[in-house]
Enzyme design. Sequence first.
Site, mmCIF file in Angstrom:
data_model
loop_
_atom_site.group_PDB
_atom_site.id
_atom_site.type_symbol
_atom_site.label_atom_id
_atom_site.label_comp_id
_atom_site.label_asym_id
_atom_site.label_seq_id
_atom_site.Cartn_x
_atom_site.Cartn_y
_atom_site.Cartn_z
ATOM 1 N N TYR A 14 1.247 5.482 -16.770
ATOM 2 C CA TYR A 14 2.254 4.745 -15.726
ATOM 3 C C TYR A 14 3.231 5.074 -15.464
ATOM 4 O O TYR A 14 3.776 4.405 -16.125
ATOM 5 C CB TYR A 14 1.002 4.059 -14.870
ATOM 6 C CG TYR A 14 -0.399 4.197 -14.350
ATOM 7 C CD1 TYR A 14 -0.700 5.419 -14.376
ATOM 8 C CD2 TYR A 14 -0.470 2.722 -13.567
ATOM 9 C CE1 TYR A 14 -2.401 5.415 -14.054
ATOM 10 C CE2 TYR A 14 -1.942 2.931 -13.536
ATOM 11 C CZ TYR A 14 -2.665 4.099 -13.581
ATOM 12 O OH TYR A 14 -3.588 4.057 -12.616
ATOM 13 N N SER A 19 -7.049 5.448 -4.630
ATOM 14 C CA SER A 19 -6.892 5.815 -3.859
ATOM 15 C C SER A 19 -7.447 5.617 -2.734
ATOM 16 O O SER A 19 -8.400 6.387 -1.899
ATOM 17 C CB SER A 19 -6.725 7.089 -4.304
ATOM 18 O OG SER A 19 -6.164 8.221 -3.272
ATOM 19 N N PRO A 20 -7.670 4.312 -2.104
ATOM 20 C CA PRO A 20 -8.672 3.784 -0.924
ATOM 21 C C PRO A 20 -7.887 4.327 0.357
ATOM 22 O O PRO A 20 -9.098 4.455 1.039
ATOM 23 C CB PRO A 20 -8.659 2.138 -0.771
ATOM 24 C CG PRO A 20 -7.435 1.958 -1.783
ATOM 25 C CD PRO A 20 -7.231 3.175 -2.896
ATOM 26 N N LEU A 21 -7.005 5.263 0.357
ATOM 27 C CA LEU A 21 -6.309 5.163 1.250
ATOM 28 C C LEU A 21 -5.782 6.930 1.505
ATOM 29 O O LEU A 21 -5.305 7.344 2.513
ATOM 30 C CB LEU A 21 -4.263 4.862 1.715
ATOM 31 C CG LEU A 21 -4.874 3.242 1.968
ATOM 32 C CD1 LEU A 21 -3.076 2.855 2.287
ATOM 33 C CD2 LEU A 21 -5.191 2.857 2.871
ATOM 34 N N ALA A 22 -7.007 7.402 0.232
ATOM 35 C CA ALA A 22 -6.579 8.693 0.147
ATOM 36 C C ALA A 22 -5.112 9.688 0.439
ATOM 37 O O ALA A 22 -4.291 10.916 0.548
ATOM 38 C CB ALA A 22 -7.421 9.755 1.444
ATOM 39 N N GLY A 23 -4.210 8.575 -0.789
ATOM 40 C CA GLY A 23 -3.329 9.156 -0.760
ATOM 41 C C GLY A 23 -2.443 9.638 0.156
ATOM 42 O O GLY A 23 -0.834 10.050 0.136
ATOM 43 N N PHE A 50 -3.549 9.852 6.820
ATOM 44 C CA PHE A 50 -2.134 9.838 8.189
ATOM 45 C C PHE A 50 -1.265 10.874 8.506
ATOM 46 O O PHE A 50 -0.969 10.642 9.554
ATOM 47 C CB PHE A 50 -0.986 8.587 7.502
ATOM 48 C CG PHE A 50 -1.821 7.195 6.704
ATOM 49 C CD1 PHE A 50 -2.143 6.540 8.006
ATOM 50 C CD2 PHE A 50 -2.063 7.166 5.584
ATOM 51 C CE1 PHE A 50 -2.304 5.410 7.295
ATOM 52 C CE2 PHE A 50 -3.276 5.927 5.062
ATOM 53 C CZ PHE A 50 -3.206 4.499 6.061
#
Length: 300
Positions: free
Chosen positions: A53, A210-214, A218
Site C-alpha cells: 500500500y 471496496s464496499p462503496l465500489a470505489g 456516486f
Amino acid sequence: MERIKMNEELSFSRIIHGLWRLSDWEQTKEETLSLIQFNLEQGITTFDHADIYGSYTCEEKFGEALSLKPSIREEMEIVTKCGIVLPSKNRPDHRTHHYNTSKQHILSSVEQSLKNLGTDYIDALLIHRPDPFMDGEEVAEAFTQLKDQGKVRHFGVSNFKDHQWNMLQSYLPFPLVTNQIELSAYHLENFEDGTLNLCQEKRIAPMAWSPLAGGNIFTGGDEKAVRLRDTLTKVQGETGAEGIDSILYAWLLNHPARIMPIVGSGKKERIQRAIDSLKLQLDHDQWFEILQSSMGHDVP
C-alpha cells in the site's frame, strides 16, 4: 461496537479501517495518530494494511504514528497482507509485477512489516492474491514458523475462490480465519460464484474491500450505476439514512454472512457514517430491490 469472533482467541470490530490510501491523505504523524484514536474511541479496533500500500509506504506511516503512543498497540488488531510484488522506486530490486508466496518471501515480508509498523507481532497475516505458482507446503511452513515464533498470531487469505481456499487450508495445521474479498451492491461476483457461500460453510466472517465500489455508484454514468443510485436514493428516503453510502454499508451489514466492511477513508465524518449504518435495518423488499437493480433484472 459489535465484534465478530474469528476464533477462540481473535475478534475483529464489525467495521474495519483500511489504510490503503494513507499516503494519499498527506497527514502528519500526529494527525494519523488522532485518526487512529478516533477509530478506537468509536470501537473500530481492526486496521487493515498490506505491504504494497502506498507503494510500500503506508505501513511505515502508520508505525510512525503509533510510535507517538505505543501503549495503544494493545487496543487494536493489525491485519496486513503479502504476496504481491510491485515495481517501485521504494523497491528498486523489483523488476516485474508478479506474485510471490514462497516461504522466503513470506518470511522476509513479515520481518519488513513488523519493522515498518513498529510492532513485534501481527494479529492476522493474509496472502494478498491467489498465486498460480503457489506451493501450499511452503506457505504452510512459513505460516507455522511465524506462528511458533509469535510474530504472527493468525492467518487468512484475500481474493481467494473456494478451490484456492481449500487447497491452501489442506496444508495447514490450523484453520484460516478470514477471506478478504470484494463485496458491494455494485460488485456481485463473490455473491454469485459461491465465494460468500464458502465463508458461511466454513463459519468464516469475510472482510469486504471496496464496499462503496470505489465511488463509482456516486458518480458513474453507466446504466448499472445509475440504476443503483436511483434505488439507493429511494431506500435512503425510506430509512432516513444520511446518504446512500450508509445504505451501501447497511446492505452488506444486514447479510447473514457477518460481513465486515473495510472503510478506506481518512475523514472522520465518513468513518462515522459507516459506524452509524450499523443501526440501519433493511427489510427483505429493500435488500432485494437493491440486488435486482444491480443485476438489471428480477430474481429468477
